[in-house]
Design a protein around this motif. Structure first.
Motif, short mmCIF file in Angstrom:
data_model
loop_
_atom_site.label_atom_id
_atom_site.label_comp_id
_atom_site.label_asym_id
_atom_site.label_seq_id
_atom_site.Cartn_x
_atom_site.Cartn_y
_atom_site.Cartn_z
N TYR A 278 65.68 -21.50 -24.69
CA TYR A 278 66.52 -20.69 -23.81
C TYR A 278 65.97 -19.27 -23.72
O TYR A 278 65.58 -18.67 -24.73
N GLY B 295 69.84 -18.44 -19.97
CA GLY B 295 69.41 -19.41 -18.98
C GLY B 295 69.94 -20.79 -19.33
O GLY B 295 70.62 -20.98 -20.33
N GLN B 296 69.57 -21.75 -18.50
CA GLN B 296 70.08 -23.11 -18.70
C GLN B 296 69.24 -23.89 -19.69
O GLN B 296 69.65 -24.96 -20.15
#
Length: 131
Positions: A100, A122-123
């Motif tokens: 991440y 983030g994803q």
């Protein structure tokens, strides 16, 4: 909000290399703290590498690494491209995790690997290293 979009993950054999990228569309040069963290199944999320901008006027930065990746991983940022990178060499099976990208909106974020200082994530991008 600072949208963060990671890319560059994948599957490699031990000893291989990958380069992760994180585009931070809302990133500004005043975003002092940026970093990469990872989480393996059944384990807590941990800091991998962070970059701290000590002087936003000169752009002087400091980098911090988890002991397990020192000498193998390199973190860098390109403010013009609003992108954070993680170059990963000599990958090991124990590096397998979701990675991440993160940044902090706190002006007082601290240099180092403190997860609690990061509030935008983030994803994630999966990295899998086979032996």
């Amino acid at each position: 909000q600072v949208p963060l979009v990671e890319s560059g993950g994948g599957s490699v054999q031990a000893g291989g290399s990958l380069r992760l990228s994180c585009v931070a569309s809302g990133l500004t040069s005043s975003s002092r703290c940026m970093g990469w963290f990872r989480q393996a199944p059944g384990k807590d999320r941990e800091g991998v590498a962070t970059i701290y901008t000590a002087n936003i006027y000169t752009g002087r930065t400091s980098t911090y690494y988890n002991d397990s990746v020192k000498g193998r991983f390199t973190i860098s940022r390109d403010n013009a491209k609003r992108t954070l990178y993680l170059q990963m060499n000599s990958l090991k099976p124990e590096d397998t995790a979701m990675y991440y990208c993160a940044t902090s909106s706190f002006s007082a974020c601290r240099p180092g690997l403190q997860i609690g200082d990061y509030n935008y994530w983030g994803q994630g991008t999966q990295v899998t290293v086979s032996s």
